[in-house]
Design an enzyme around this catalytic site. Sequence first.
Site, PDB file in Angstrom:
ATOM      1  N   GLY A 190       0.844  -1.196   0.000  1.00  0.00           N
ATOM      2  CA  GLY A 190       0.000   0.000   0.000  1.00  0.00           C
ATOM      3  C   GLY A 190       0.878   1.244   0.000  1.00  0.00           C
ATOM      4  O   GLY A 190       1.905   1.279   0.669  1.00  0.00           O
ATOM      5  N   ARG A 239      -0.874  -6.534  -4.337  1.00  0.00           N
ATOM      6  CA  ARG A 239      -1.450  -7.795  -4.811  1.00  0.00           C
ATOM      7  C   ARG A 239      -0.423  -8.665  -5.515  1.00  0.00           C
ATOM      8  O   ARG A 239      -0.603  -9.882  -5.587  1.00  0.00           O
ATOM      9  CB  ARG A 239      -2.557  -7.517  -5.818  1.00  0.00           C
ATOM     10  CG  ARG A 239      -3.624  -6.562  -5.362  1.00  0.00           C
ATOM     11  CD  ARG A 239      -4.481  -6.124  -6.526  1.00  0.00           C
ATOM     12  NE  ARG A 239      -5.367  -7.194  -6.933  1.00  0.00           N
ATOM     13  CZ  ARG A 239      -6.678  -7.198  -6.680  1.00  0.00           C
ATOM     14  NH1 ARG A 239      -7.223  -6.191  -6.065  1.00  0.00           N
ATOM     15  NH2 ARG A 239      -7.430  -8.186  -7.061  1.00  0.00           N
ATOM     16  N   ASP A 289       5.475  -4.844   5.595  1.00  0.00           N
ATOM     17  CA  ASP A 289       5.596  -6.243   5.988  1.00  0.00           C
ATOM     18  C   ASP A 289       5.503  -7.222   4.796  1.00  0.00           C
ATOM     19  O   ASP A 289       6.379  -8.077   4.617  1.00  0.00           O
ATOM     20  CB  ASP A 289       4.484  -6.516   7.017  1.00  0.00           C
ATOM     21  CG  ASP A 289       4.512  -7.938   7.526  1.00  0.00           C
ATOM     22  OD1 ASP A 289       5.566  -8.346   8.037  1.00  0.00           O
ATOM     23  OD2 ASP A 289       3.487  -8.638   7.402  1.00  0.00           O
ATOM     24  N   THR A 303       5.390   2.134   5.878  1.00  0.00           N
ATOM     25  CA  THR A 303       3.991   1.787   6.120  1.00  0.00           C
ATOM     26  C   THR A 303       3.379   2.763   7.116  1.00  0.00           C
ATOM     27  O   THR A 303       4.011   3.137   8.112  1.00  0.00           O
ATOM     28  CB  THR A 303       3.769   0.359   6.664  1.00  0.00           C
ATOM     29  OG1 THR A 303       2.424   0.249   7.142  1.00  0.00           O
ATOM     30  CG2 THR A 303       4.681  -0.035   7.814  1.00  0.00           C
ATOM     31  N   ASP A 325       1.179   1.860   8.999  1.00  0.00           N
ATOM     32  CA  ASP A 325       0.791   1.036  10.161  1.00  0.00           C
ATOM     33  C   ASP A 325       1.859   1.027  11.261  1.00  0.00           C
ATOM     34  O   ASP A 325       1.570   0.662  12.394  1.00  0.00           O
ATOM     35  CB  ASP A 325       0.533  -0.415   9.727  1.00  0.00           C
ATOM     36  CG  ASP A 325      -0.501  -0.514   8.616  1.00  0.00           C
ATOM     37  OD1 ASP A 325      -1.344   0.385   8.511  1.00  0.00           O
ATOM     38  OD2 ASP A 325      -0.448  -1.497   7.854  1.00  0.00           O
ATOM     39  N   ASP A 382       4.110  -1.082  11.825  1.00  0.00           N
ATOM     40  CA  ASP A 382       4.123  -2.402  12.468  1.00  0.00           C
ATOM     41  C   ASP A 382       5.363  -3.245  12.139  1.00  0.00           C
ATOM     42  O   ASP A 382       5.361  -4.459  12.369  1.00  0.00           O
ATOM     43  CB  ASP A 382       2.837  -3.180  12.118  1.00  0.00           C
ATOM     44  CG  ASP A 382       2.658  -3.385  10.614  1.00  0.00           C
ATOM     45  OD1 ASP A 382       3.495  -2.886   9.827  1.00  0.00           O
ATOM     46  OD2 ASP A 382       1.663  -4.029  10.223  1.00  0.00           O
ATOM     47  N   ARG A 426      -4.090  -2.296  10.335  1.00  0.00           N
ATOM     48  CA  ARG A 426      -4.078  -3.779  10.318  1.00  0.00           C
ATOM     49  C   ARG A 426      -4.114  -4.344  11.736  1.00  0.00           C
ATOM     50  O   ARG A 426      -5.005  -4.021  12.487  1.00  0.00           O
ATOM     51  CB  ARG A 426      -2.843  -4.293   9.569  1.00  0.00           C
ATOM     52  CG  ARG A 426      -2.915  -4.085   8.070  1.00  0.00           C
ATOM     53  CD  ARG A 426      -2.054  -5.064   7.317  1.00  0.00           C
ATOM     54  NE  ARG A 426      -0.719  -5.195   7.868  1.00  0.00           N
ATOM     55  CZ  ARG A 426       0.046  -6.254   7.683  1.00  0.00           C
ATOM     56  NH1 ARG A 426      -0.368  -7.280   6.985  1.00  0.00           N
ATOM     57  NH2 ARG A 426       1.263  -6.303   8.199  1.00  0.00           N
TER      58      ARG A 426
HETATM   59  O1  F6P Z   1      -0.884  -1.550   5.237  1.00  0.00           O
HETATM   60  C1  F6P Z   1      -1.425  -0.319   4.918  1.00  0.00           C
HETATM   61  C2  F6P Z   1      -2.926  -0.370   4.882  1.00  0.00           C
HETATM   62  O2  F6P Z   1      -3.434   0.924   4.606  1.00  0.00           O
HETATM   63  C3  F6P Z   1      -3.581  -0.934   6.146  1.00  0.00           C
HETATM   64  O3  F6P Z   1      -3.640  -0.019   7.201  1.00  0.00           O
HETATM   65  C4  F6P Z   1      -4.947  -1.347   5.601  1.00  0.00           C
HETATM   66  O4  F6P Z   1      -5.473  -2.381   6.378  1.00  0.00           O
HETATM   67  C5  F6P Z   1      -4.625  -1.818   4.213  1.00  0.00           C
HETATM   68  O5  F6P Z   1      -3.389  -1.236   3.845  1.00  0.00           O
HETATM   69  C6  F6P Z   1      -5.659  -1.451   3.183  1.00  0.00           C
HETATM   70  O6  F6P Z   1      -5.338  -2.045   1.971  1.00  0.00           O
HETATM   71  P1  F6P Z   1      -6.018  -1.705   0.586  1.00  0.00           P
HETATM   72  O7  F6P Z   1      -5.317  -0.505   0.013  1.00  0.00           O
HETATM   73  O8  F6P Z   1      -5.808  -2.939  -0.243  1.00  0.00           O
HETATM   74  O9  F6P Z   1      -7.470  -1.407   0.843  1.00  0.00           O
END
Ligand code: F6P
Length: 364
Positions: free
Chosen positions: A14, A77, A118, A140, A142, A144, A186
């Site tokens: 992301g 993906r 991650d 990230t 997050d 994390d 997450r």
């Molecule tokens: O890891 C970054 C993040 O924004 C998370 O906080 C969230 O759960 C996820 O990606 C959302 O992913 P997507 O962009 O596939 O909706």
Amino acid sequence: MRKNNRLGILTGGGDCPGLNSVIRAITKSAISKYDMDVIGFLDGFKGLVENDYIRLDLKTISAIGYRGGTILGSSNRDNPFKYLGHKNGEETWSDQSDRAIDTLNNLGLDGLIVIGGDGSLHIAEQFHNKGVQIIAVPKTIDNDLSATDVTFGFNTAVDTASDALDRLHTTAESHHRVMILEVMGRYAGWIALHAGISGGAHVILIPEIPYEIEHIVNKIRYRQWHDKKFSIIVVAEGAAPLGGEKVVQKMVPESHDPVRLGGIGNMLAKEIEDLINTETRVTVLGHLQRGGSPIPYDRILSARYGVAAVEAFVAGKCGCMVSLQGNTIVTVPIRDAIEQLKRVDPQSDLVEAARAIAISFGDR
Ligand code: F6P
């Protein structure tokens, strides 16, 4: 020609604010200091498999440092080790990692800088195990990843969430409502915890501390009895009730982590309205947390990470990630960063400080 003279980079997972600043720092220092060739693969690991890239020069990266997103594109993906294809109208998954390594070899690249979180760093570690010189940069919102104090992008996301809480405060107060803000993160509650403290939330719900609805309702009632007619709740998408499950929004099978969380805010609002007669509204902050310009802290951190990644590449380091420890940038093995997720310690002084200023975590 000197070895370690041709460098590839990609942004995986992301997106988050600060990616362009890292790309700029890597390209600028690689070209200006070491006269290297720099190749940027498009749309994360997909570009590596599909041989889709652009040459990065000083013109390409001019004035991108303050811009959100990534000029290279990204994807959470595409995994070369489990790559989605189609045969006779059916979806197929296959290992295309050798094809990705062929791309690197055919372009004469000595190594690859992976800017990712991650999921991307798990893939990066697999390439390292196959003999590719990999340097990683921790990205990230997050926050994390282990083995670093902070990932770039996190503080900008906190800034956005904190601003949203400020805005919710004024409307909550006018209408005597309960306002719930659902944030990302997450399986970690870093964004909720930091934004909640900064934005004056009365309840913070995070995955690391299971909540019970009775405690949340008691907190709202207690405030009402003391003539505080509104309450602000910030809930992390990964929060869950004691003994309950996280709320899953959708599955993305080809992703390294296929689970997409989301929906806890609305679930919570219904429970609160069913239990007490107080209007409750939900704001899901969603991808606003990932968009927009990085704050100065993240621009500076990204620049430092980018420069350090080039130095690690030149020094011939392999399988390592640049990391902030205290106020120093060091390198650590990628496997230390991904061995286990860095989650909020419920006993930490930050959680204790929040409790001391009467913030409830819904657990007591
Ligand atoms: O890891 C970054 C993040 O924004 C998370 O906080 C969230 O759960 C996820 O990606 C959302 O992913 P997507 O962009 O596939 O909706």
